[in-house]
Write an enzyme that holds these catalytic residues in place. Structure first.
Site, PDB file in Angstrom:
ATOM      1  N   PRO A 107       0.802  -1.250  -0.138  1.00 41.00           N
ATOM      2  CA  PRO A 107       0.110   0.033   0.090  1.00 41.00           C
ATOM      3  C   PRO A 107       0.772   1.203  -0.133  1.00 41.00           C
ATOM      4  O   PRO A 107       0.334   2.531  -0.041  1.00 41.00           O
ATOM      5  CB  PRO A 107      -0.867  -0.011   1.280  1.00 41.00           C
ATOM      6  CG  PRO A 107       0.150  -0.852   2.210  1.00 41.00           C
ATOM      7  CD  PRO A 107       0.802  -1.845   1.287  1.00 41.00           C
ATOM      8  N   GLY A 108       2.117   1.085  -0.011  1.00 40.63           N
ATOM      9  CA  GLY A 108       3.009   2.256   0.028  1.00 40.63           C
ATOM     10  C   GLY A 108       3.906   2.821   1.131  1.00 40.63           C
ATOM     11  O   GLY A 108       4.305   4.046   0.999  1.00 40.63           O
ATOM     12  N   GLY A 109       4.321   1.841   1.894  1.00 39.20           N
ATOM     13  CA  GLY A 109       5.104   2.194   3.058  1.00 39.20           C
ATOM     14  C   GLY A 109       6.530   2.777   2.535  1.00 39.20           C
ATOM     15  O   GLY A 109       7.050   3.489   3.036  1.00 39.20           O
ATOM     16  N   ASP A 159       2.253  -1.400  -9.115  1.00 35.46           N
ATOM     17  CA  ASP A 159       1.651  -2.500  -8.274  1.00 35.46           C
ATOM     18  C   ASP A 159       0.279  -2.632  -8.799  1.00 35.46           C
ATOM     19  O   ASP A 159      -0.509  -1.598  -8.963  1.00 35.46           O
ATOM     20  CB  ASP A 159       1.618  -2.326  -6.830  1.00 35.46           C
ATOM     21  CG  ASP A 159       1.381  -3.506  -5.791  1.00 35.46           C
ATOM     22  OD1 ASP A 159       0.644  -4.050  -6.178  1.00 35.46           O
ATOM     23  OD2 ASP A 159       2.511  -3.469  -5.089  1.00 35.46           O
ATOM     24  N   ASP A 181       3.037  -4.758 -14.316  1.00 36.22           N
ATOM     25  CA  ASP A 181       3.757  -5.962 -13.881  1.00 36.22           C
ATOM     26  C   ASP A 181       5.032  -5.309 -13.887  1.00 36.22           C
ATOM     27  O   ASP A 181       5.637  -4.948 -14.648  1.00 36.22           O
ATOM     28  CB  ASP A 181       3.576  -6.931 -14.940  1.00 36.22           C
ATOM     29  CG  ASP A 181       4.577  -8.252 -14.500  1.00 36.22           C
ATOM     30  OD1 ASP A 181       5.075  -8.111 -13.327  1.00 36.22           O
ATOM     31  OD2 ASP A 181       4.907  -9.173 -15.161  1.00 36.22           O
ATOM     32  N   ASP A 193      10.366  -4.446  -3.096  1.00 37.05           N
ATOM     33  CA  ASP A 193       9.978  -5.233  -1.781  1.00 37.05           C
ATOM     34  C   ASP A 193       8.945  -6.171  -2.322  1.00 37.05           C
ATOM     35  O   ASP A 193       8.005  -6.290  -1.675  1.00 37.05           O
ATOM     36  CB  ASP A 193       9.386  -4.223  -0.789  1.00 37.05           C
ATOM     37  CG  ASP A 193       9.138  -5.021   0.557  1.00 37.05           C
ATOM     38  OD1 ASP A 193       9.573  -5.958   0.742  1.00 37.05           O
ATOM     39  OD2 ASP A 193       8.286  -4.374   1.070  1.00 37.05           O
ATOM     40  N   LYS A 233      13.611 -12.325  -0.368  1.00 35.27           N
ATOM     41  CA  LYS A 233      13.039 -13.222   0.447  1.00 35.27           C
ATOM     42  C   LYS A 233      13.928 -14.644   0.812  1.00 35.27           C
ATOM     43  O   LYS A 233      14.171 -15.105  -0.342  1.00 35.27           O
ATOM     44  CB  LYS A 233      11.663 -13.627   0.321  1.00 35.27           C
ATOM     45  CG  LYS A 233      10.814 -12.195  -0.351  1.00 35.27           C
ATOM     46  CD  LYS A 233      10.543 -11.390   1.050  1.00 35.27           C
ATOM     47  CE  LYS A 233      10.013 -10.055   0.382  1.00 35.27           C
ATOM     48  NZ  LYS A 233       9.751  -8.888   1.276  1.00 35.27           N
TER      49      LYS A 233
HETATM   50  C1  LIG Z   1       5.382  -6.992   0.449  1.00 33.77           C
HETATM   51  S1  LIG Z   1       4.323  -6.031  -0.303  1.00 33.77           S
HETATM   52  C2  LIG Z   1       5.223  -4.425  -0.305  1.00 33.77           C
HETATM   53  C3  LIG Z   1       4.882  -3.562   0.488  1.00 33.77           C
HETATM   54  C4  LIG Z   1       5.316  -2.147   0.466  1.00 33.77           C
HETATM   55  N1  LIG Z   1       6.915  -2.228   0.175  1.00 33.77           N
HETATM   56  C5  LIG Z   1       5.007  -1.130   1.513  1.00 33.77           C
HETATM   57  O1  LIG Z   1       5.945  -0.740   2.470  1.00 33.77           O
HETATM   58  O2  LIG Z   1       3.922  -0.885   1.692  1.00 33.77           O
HETATM   59  C6  LIG Z   1       4.555  -6.622  -1.821  1.00 33.77           C
HETATM   60  C7  LIG Z   1       3.994  -6.077  -2.978  1.00 33.77           C
HETATM   61  O3  LIG Z   1       4.183  -6.485  -4.226  1.00 33.77           O
HETATM   62  C8  LIG Z   1       3.174  -6.579  -5.418  1.00 33.77           C
HETATM   63  N2  LIG Z   1       3.421  -7.387  -6.211  1.00 33.77           N
HETATM   64  C9  LIG Z   1       3.933  -8.791  -6.302  1.00 33.77           C
HETATM   65  N3  LIG Z   1       4.354  -9.105  -7.503  1.00 33.77           N
HETATM   66  C10 LIG Z   1       4.229  -8.058  -8.249  1.00 33.77           C
HETATM   67  C11 LIG Z   1       4.369  -7.756  -9.647  1.00 33.77           C
HETATM   68  N4  LIG Z   1       4.826  -8.901 -10.539  1.00 33.77           N
HETATM   69  N5  LIG Z   1       4.185  -6.607 -10.296  1.00 33.77           N
HETATM   70  C12 LIG Z   1       4.011  -5.613  -9.369  1.00 33.77           C
HETATM   71  N6  LIG Z   1       3.514  -5.881  -8.111  1.00 33.77           N
HETATM   72  C13 LIG Z   1       3.869  -6.918  -7.734  1.00 33.77           C
HETATM   73  C14 LIG Z   1       2.120  -7.058  -4.420  1.00 33.77           C
HETATM   74  O4  LIG Z   1       0.876  -6.825  -5.079  1.00 33.77           O
HETATM   75  C15 LIG Z   1       2.393  -6.554  -2.942  1.00 33.77           C
HETATM   76  O5  LIG Z   1       1.508  -5.407  -2.928  1.00 33.77           O
END
Ligand SMILES: C[S@@+](CC[C@H](N)C(=O)[O-])C[C@H]1O[C@@H](n2cnc3c(N)ncnc32)[C@H](O)[C@@H]1O
Length: 357
Positions: free
Chosen positions: A221-223, A239, A259, A275, A304
């Protein structure tokens, strides 16, 4: 001084043991590592009497991925007398009978990041004053070492020294950060900590500047985007998931539902952050592409590590990345750390060797 004690996130002792064993051998310092799962620390024991000192001289703390802090061991006390814990500690810090003590600035008291360890903070607070009083005459403000007492229980402790210029500046190995109320997720602290841990203070202001352009892959969500926005940057957030509304109202964020593996920036940016919960090798490949093609100057990304042999995985990924970047003629330094806010993961910082700022 044959031993070095290294602190880590509980559960990562075997990874740190494997890493330090490899790195010590590569430095020509030979020994073995004692590690027990869940302890939150390991002990490297050199074969030679001066092995601990040699290791700290030859190995940069910043390059040890799974270590949060380390200390050159003087003495291990399995059972301090309860009626006078301070006396033996002070004698030990002074070098004891061997008079092999090193000059130190002041004394840190720490404990493992375990439930038992956290219970010791009351004890260390209680001992702070009497210990400070007892070592006052020994302190040297410009000394190259901190005295360090690492408690395992009310009676058991390791005593040693941490080098000022080659250790974490935070006694426990991480800065205490407060969750900002306006940040959209707790992950925000990972990026804040990464900047503090991985970018030297002297370079931080030059590397993180208002009006820089940044891309956040897997941003919702944007942290992380929130941290970039706080620094005054313009951010493209990639995202498929929704971004925090208040953050979007800053006017500094463009959200693209694309993507992350297919997205290409229209122009090179200053910062790439990522992330995503993905296979680490796949993320590394994506980062290689961005760095080798000059799409970004700096990158911070998460890898990860759900597998068992994490050090092996990290080593293979970083070595391959370095080879790919070198072959592409991109002179990058990769620095990886398991941060306090990292769980089953590590954080990597890529910066041009030239500094680039
Ligand atoms: C752990 S969360 C990120 C949290 C973010 N860093 C924060 O601080 O709010 C991982 C995010 O990666 C996105 N994601 C995973 N694979 C993706 C892709 N291929 N393209 C775009 N977003 C992707 C997911 O939708 C998810 O919102």
């Amino acid at each position: 001084m044959q031993q070095v004690l290294l602190m880590c996130r509980p559960g990562f002792e075997s990874d740190l043991a494997a890493e330090i064993q490899d790195k010590a051998s590569a430095c020509g310092v030979f020994g073995f590592v004692r590690a027990r799962a869940g302890d939150g620390f390991v002990v490297f024991e050199g074969h030679e009497p001066a092995a601990g000192r040699a290791l700290l001289n030859k190995l940069s703390f910043a390059d040890v991925v799974f270590a949060r802090q380390w200390l050159l061991v003087i003495e291990h006390f399995p059972a301090l007398p309860v009626d006078d814990r301070v006396g033996p500690l002070v004698q030990s810090l002074s070098g004891g009978q061997s008079l092999s003590g090193l000059p130190f600035r002041h004394v840190w008291m720490t404990f493992p990041d375990t439930n038992a360890g956290k219970g010791l903070s009351k004890l260390t607070r209680k001992l702070e004053r009497p210990l400070a009083r007892s070592v006052a005459a020994m302190l040297q403000p410009d000394a190259a070492w901190f005295g360090h007492v690492f408690f395992l229980s009310g009676r058991e402790a390791w005593v040693g020294y941490t080098p000022v210029a080659n250790g974490s500046p935070w006694p426990l190995g991480f800065p205490r950060l407060r969750q900002p109320a306006a940040a959209p997720s707790r992950s925000t602290l990972k990026l804040e900590e990464a900047w503090l841990q991985l970018i030297p203070e002297s370079r931080r202001a030059a590397l993180l500047k208002p009006f820089q352009k940044a891309v956040d892959l897997g941003a919702a969500p944007g942290g992380w985007t929130w941290q970039l926005v706080q620094r005054g940057m313009q951010v493209v957030a990639i995202d498929n998931g929704p971004m925090d509304q208040a953050l979007m109202e800053s006017g500094q964020v463009t959200h693209l539902r694309e993507d992350a593996f297919a997205y290409k920036p229209q122009r090179p940016v200053d910062w790439l952050v990522c992330d995503m919960v993905e296979k680490p090798a796949r993320v590394a490949q994506l980062m290689e592409r961005w760095l080798a093609r000059g799409w970004t100057r700096y990158a911070i990304f998460n890898l990860k590590l759900p597998m068992k042999r994490r050090w092996l995985e990290v080593q293979q990924i970083l070595e391959k990345m370095q080879v790919v970047l070198d072959e592409a003629g991109s002179s990058y330094r990769l620095q990886a750390k398991q941060l306090y806010h990292d769980r089953e993961e590590i954080t990597v910082f890529a910066a041009p060797h030239s500094g680039g700022d």
